[in-house]
Write an enzyme that holds these catalytic residues in place. Structure first.
Site, PDB file in Angstrom:
ATOM      1  N   GLU A  42     -42.946  24.609  12.389  1.00  0.00           N
ATOM      2  CA  GLU A  42     -44.240  25.116  12.814  1.00  0.00           C
ATOM      3  C   GLU A  42     -44.013  26.572  13.237  1.00  0.00           C
ATOM      4  O   GLU A  42     -43.142  26.841  14.066  1.00  0.00           O
ATOM      5  CB  GLU A  42     -44.751  24.288  14.002  1.00  0.00           C
ATOM      6  CG  GLU A  42     -46.145  24.684  14.391  1.00  0.00           C
ATOM      7  CD  GLU A  42     -46.715  23.869  15.547  1.00  0.00           C
ATOM      8  OE1 GLU A  42     -46.081  22.878  15.966  1.00  0.00           O
ATOM      9  OE2 GLU A  42     -47.800  24.257  16.020  1.00  0.00           O
ATOM     10  N   ARG A 269     -31.751  14.246  17.045  1.00  0.00           N
ATOM     11  CA  ARG A 269     -31.784  15.700  17.180  1.00  0.00           C
ATOM     12  C   ARG A 269     -30.516  16.194  17.851  1.00  0.00           C
ATOM     13  O   ARG A 269     -29.810  15.440  18.518  1.00  0.00           O
ATOM     14  CB  ARG A 269     -33.019  16.135  17.952  1.00  0.00           C
ATOM     15  CG  ARG A 269     -33.019  15.669  19.410  1.00  0.00           C
ATOM     16  CD  ARG A 269     -34.378  15.846  20.080  1.00  0.00           C
ATOM     17  NE  ARG A 269     -34.753  17.238  20.211  1.00  0.00           N
ATOM     18  CZ  ARG A 269     -35.807  17.798  19.606  1.00  0.00           C
ATOM     19  NH1 ARG A 269     -36.576  17.090  18.817  1.00  0.00           N
ATOM     20  NH2 ARG A 269     -36.097  19.056  19.807  1.00  0.00           N
ATOM     21  N   LYS A 279     -38.753  24.947  21.769  1.00  0.00           N
ATOM     22  CA  LYS A 279     -39.408  26.252  21.606  1.00  0.00           C
ATOM     23  C   LYS A 279     -40.290  26.595  22.800  1.00  0.00           C
ATOM     24  O   LYS A 279     -40.379  27.754  23.204  1.00  0.00           O
ATOM     25  CB  LYS A 279     -40.267  26.239  20.336  1.00  0.00           C
ATOM     26  CG  LYS A 279     -39.464  26.550  19.091  1.00  0.00           C
ATOM     27  CD  LYS A 279     -40.343  26.644  17.875  1.00  0.00           C
ATOM     28  CE  LYS A 279     -40.737  25.278  17.381  1.00  0.00           C
ATOM     29  NZ  LYS A 279     -41.356  25.277  16.049  1.00  0.00           N
TER      30      LYS A 279
HETATM   31  P1  ATP Z   1     -38.979  22.104  19.466  1.00  0.00           P
HETATM   32  O1  ATP Z   1     -38.896  20.691  19.955  1.00  0.00           O
HETATM   33  O2  ATP Z   1     -37.752  22.885  19.704  1.00  0.00           O
HETATM   34  O3  ATP Z   1     -40.181  22.824  19.929  1.00  0.00           O
HETATM   35  P2  ATP Z   1     -40.120  21.306  17.064  1.00  0.00           P
HETATM   36  O4  ATP Z   1     -39.670  19.981  16.632  1.00  0.00           O
HETATM   37  O5  ATP Z   1     -41.446  21.400  17.698  1.00  0.00           O
HETATM   38  O6  ATP Z   1     -39.014  21.982  17.927  1.00  0.00           O
HETATM   39  P3  ATP Z   1     -40.666  22.228  14.459  1.00  0.00           P
HETATM   40  O7  ATP Z   1     -40.963  23.602  14.031  1.00  0.00           O
HETATM   41  O8  ATP Z   1     -41.753  21.241  14.422  1.00  0.00           O
HETATM   42  O9  ATP Z   1     -40.082  22.342  15.912  1.00  0.00           O
HETATM   43  O10 ATP Z   1     -39.366  21.675  13.757  1.00  0.00           O
HETATM   44  C1  ATP Z   1     -39.054  21.829  12.402  1.00  0.00           C
HETATM   45  C2  ATP Z   1     -38.025  20.793  12.042  1.00  0.00           C
HETATM   46  O11 ATP Z   1     -36.841  20.981  12.814  1.00  0.00           O
HETATM   47  C3  ATP Z   1     -38.518  19.402  12.315  1.00  0.00           C
HETATM   48  O12 ATP Z   1     -38.206  18.610  11.193  1.00  0.00           O
HETATM   49  C4  ATP Z   1     -37.755  18.980  13.527  1.00  0.00           C
HETATM   50  O13 ATP Z   1     -37.554  17.595  13.537  1.00  0.00           O
HETATM   51  C5  ATP Z   1     -36.451  19.756  13.384  1.00  0.00           C
HETATM   52  N1  ATP Z   1     -35.828  19.960  14.691  1.00  0.00           N
HETATM   53  C6  ATP Z   1     -36.387  20.515  15.775  1.00  0.00           C
HETATM   54  N2  ATP Z   1     -35.538  20.492  16.823  1.00  0.00           N
HETATM   55  C7  ATP Z   1     -34.389  19.915  16.385  1.00  0.00           C
HETATM   56  C8  ATP Z   1     -33.130  19.592  16.993  1.00  0.00           C
HETATM   57  N3  ATP Z   1     -32.871  19.873  18.270  1.00  0.00           N
HETATM   58  N4  ATP Z   1     -32.188  18.998  16.224  1.00  0.00           N
HETATM   59  C9  ATP Z   1     -32.433  18.728  14.928  1.00  0.00           C
HETATM   60  N5  ATP Z   1     -33.587  18.990  14.308  1.00  0.00           N
HETATM   61  C10 ATP Z   1     -34.570  19.578  15.016  1.00  0.00           C
HETATM   62 MG    MG Z   2     -43.101  20.414  16.431  1.00  0.00          MG
END
Ligand code: ATP
Ligand code: MG
Length: 568
Positions: A42, A269, A279
């Site tokens: 995102e 994760r 984020k």
């Molecule tokens: P955050 O929790 O840091 O805000 P998010 O999941 O909201 O991250 P996205 O932009 O939606 O961020 O994530 C893009 C991809 O990265 C998704 O498939 C998510 O599952 C993966 N992802 C995010 N954080 C991690 C992590 N700590 N380890 C592995 N994969 C991750």
């Molecule tokens: Mg997300």
């Protein structure tokens, strides 16, 4: 570019259950043996090391099949938080990590029309309806694990009425919150996510790509599986918190004639010690000024790590070593640093600089004399080449390398002692000059002209070797030293008091002005990496100018993790 070779480069087989199951799918010819994955960020912040794990996993999984591909899809269905700045940074970060999505760059917002048409299709088939309850009522009637949901009074609206209301939602006739579109599944389902989940809500906000074209926006749970299906994704890999959404994912994609039908797989994760990785929290660090920006070298963002001097291959190797499982864990940041040191050790030229200078005067070397020395950039790999050093009457050594009253086992410089200047000569300290307040300002020494290059002419034993630079040739620089951003292994642990920002390490950045560099360190461009002997690995910061270099310390030489793991 040089890369670390040998042990640990693509040769570890850490368990990776996603790779295992995808290899099996390729072997059995599922989907014609083709694997299509996607990385779906995102665009509401910069990518972090957790995303790097997901990026590596998605791209390496696709590469398991000959015609495999991994898409970069911006999941931009939530207009408020998203911004083009983030889109550009994400592209740059994925590319820098070494992955290429070719022409397969997509935006969920490109599918808004198609998603709308599919929603209309579901309404026609009696599988979706417009609900006019408030969001609070919807939440209340949804029930929970113990209580079943209660049907909405609007659940049995006719198809015609639903089509009309949905069209008018799109046309902007209603206020936010007046209506939503819901999938008609089962309010009594044991799976709370299947209790008529929301598909669309009214949001009168400008979207960074579609502007004011839309005032209804699809929910993630609807947009995500459908986007995967539109693109022909076969394996939709996401983190464990989406496991509860898997049945809903299947529900949406199974109601259309997609080929292939994508399937969702979840993995644990990445969590790392001494940092935070959401984020939302990283954004707070930036906005509240705890760090200099998203690319502050203390941040666990890819942009921050790049500026800190991390190499893409170290990050990839780390991702490979930690493996992929379904068990949540907290990974020791030392493991990441270990992979980094392996890379930097193999690829960095060795040079010299003095962080906290102390003047050393060689009394038996005349002012006008300059002894030119050729020193290799690597003691054991001639392919690195060499550079010139100049032994002159006035030099700088590190304040730390002199002790007026030496303790036991002190092999560095002290009154009356002889020490080796690395690649330079042997010098003996004769006198310590102090100012009025008693601080040492200068050491008076003599050198042994027979020891040019640093070798003892008669084979006498000189145990200490220190680094130095010629005062006449030194280049002034700013050097930034970093330590962990947080004092605690897990800054979010609930046993701590107050907000996570209270665990920030106040000593995480130390700026050293007036460091002295050997001449070869001037004029290097941002991103160039070197080892400063005995001080660590460093990289040129983008703030650097030709007159005033700025170096960041990437990491110190000592690898405490390797020692703990019995490898050091
Ligand atoms: P955050 O929790 O840091 O805000 P998010 O999941 O909201 O991250 P996205 O932009 O939606 O961020 O994530 C893009 C991809 O990265 C998704 O498939 C998510 O599952 C993966 N992802 C995010 N954080 C991690 C992590 N700590 N380890 C592995 N994969 C991750
Ligand atoms: Mg997300």
């Amino acid at each position: 570019m040089r890369e670390a070779k040998g042990k640990g480069d693509g040769q570890e087989n850490a368990p990776n259950f996603i790779h295992d199951l995808v290899r099996e799918d390729v072997r059995t010819g599922k989907h014609g043996g083709v694997v299509v994955t996607r990385f779906p960020p995102e665009p509401n912040g910069y990518l972090h090391i957790g995303h790097a794990k997901s990026i590596c996993l998605n791209f390496t999984t696709a590469a398991l099949s000959d015609q495999g591909r991994c898409h970069l899809r911006f999941d931009d269905t939530n207009p408020e938080a998203e911004d083009v700045e983030y889109v550009e940074s994400i592209r740059q970060d994925v590319r820098w990590l070494g992955f290429d999505w070719g022409s397969h760059e997509y935006f969920a917002s490109d599918y808004f029309e198609r998603l709308y048409q599919c929603a209309v299709d579901l309404i026609r088939r009696g599988l979706a309806y417009v609900d006019s309850q408030s969001l609070a009522e919807i939440r209340e009637r949804r029930g929970d694990f113990y209580r079943p949901g209660v049907n909405s009074p609007f659940r049995d609206r006719s198809v015609e009425e639903n089509l009309d209301l949905f069209a008018r939602m799109r046309a902007g006739e209603f206020d936010e919150g007046a209506h939503v579109l819901r999938a008609k599944i089962d309010m009594a389902s044991k799976d709370v996510n299947l209790r008529d989940p929301l598909m669309y809500r009214i949001r009168k906000v400008t979207h960074h790509r579609t502007g004011d074209d839309w005032c209804i926006y699809p929910m993630y749970d609807y947009a995500h599986p459908m986007s995967d299906a539109f693109e022909g994704v076969t394996h939709s890999i996401c983190t464990l918190e989406f496991a509860h959404h898997n049945p809903l994912y299947q529900w949406f994609v199974s109601h259309f004639e997609f080929d292939p039908v994508p399937r969702q797989y979840e993995f644990a994760r990445l969590n790392l010690t001494y940092t935070v990785m959401s984020k939302r929290l990283l954004k707070r660090l930036v906005e509240e000024g705890h760090v200099g920006g998203w690319d502050d070298p203390r941040m666990p963002t890819i942009a921050g790590m790049r500026r800190r001097g991390y190499t893409p291959s170290a990050i990839r190797r780390f991702a490979e070593r930690i493996g992929v499982s379904r068990r949540d864990s907290l990974v020791d940041v030392g493991l990441l640093e270990h992979a980094l040191r392996e890379d930097l050790n193999a690829t960095s030229p060795r040079t010299m600089a003095v962080l906290r200078p102390l003047k050393l005067v060689i009394e038996n070397l005349p002012e006008e004399e300059e002894i030119e020395l050729v020193a290799p950039y690597s003691p054991d790999d001639p392919s690195f080449g060499s550079r010139r050093l100049y032994l002159t009457r006035e030099l700088f050594i590190e304040q730390e390398d002199f002790m007026e009253e030496p303790m036991k086992k002190w092999f560095r410089l002290a009154p009356g002692r002889e020490v080796r200047l690395r690649y330079g000569a042997l010098v003996t300290c004769n006198e310590v000059i102090k100012d009025g307040s008693g601080s040492i300002v200068e050491l008076r020494c003599t050198w042994d002209p027979e020891s040019k290059g640093g070798n003892a002419p008669d084979g006498r034993k000189v145990r200490g070797t220190i680094h130095w630079v010629s005062a006449k040739h030194a280049v002034d620089a700013e050097v930034r030293l970093y330590d962990r951003l947080f004092n605690e292994e897990n800054p979010l642990d609930e046993s701590h008091e107050g907000d996570f920002t209270r665990r920030i390490n106040p000593a995480s950045l130390e700026i050293v002005r007036g460091a002295k560099l050997e001449p070869s360190l001037a004029g290097r461009g941002p991103g160039e990496r070197v080892q400063l002997e005995r001080l660590g690995y460093f990289v040129v910061d983008p703030d650097s100018t030709p007159d005033r270099p700025v170096y960041n310390r990437t990491i110190q030489l000592k690898d405490s993790w390797a020692k703990l793991a019995g490898k050091g």
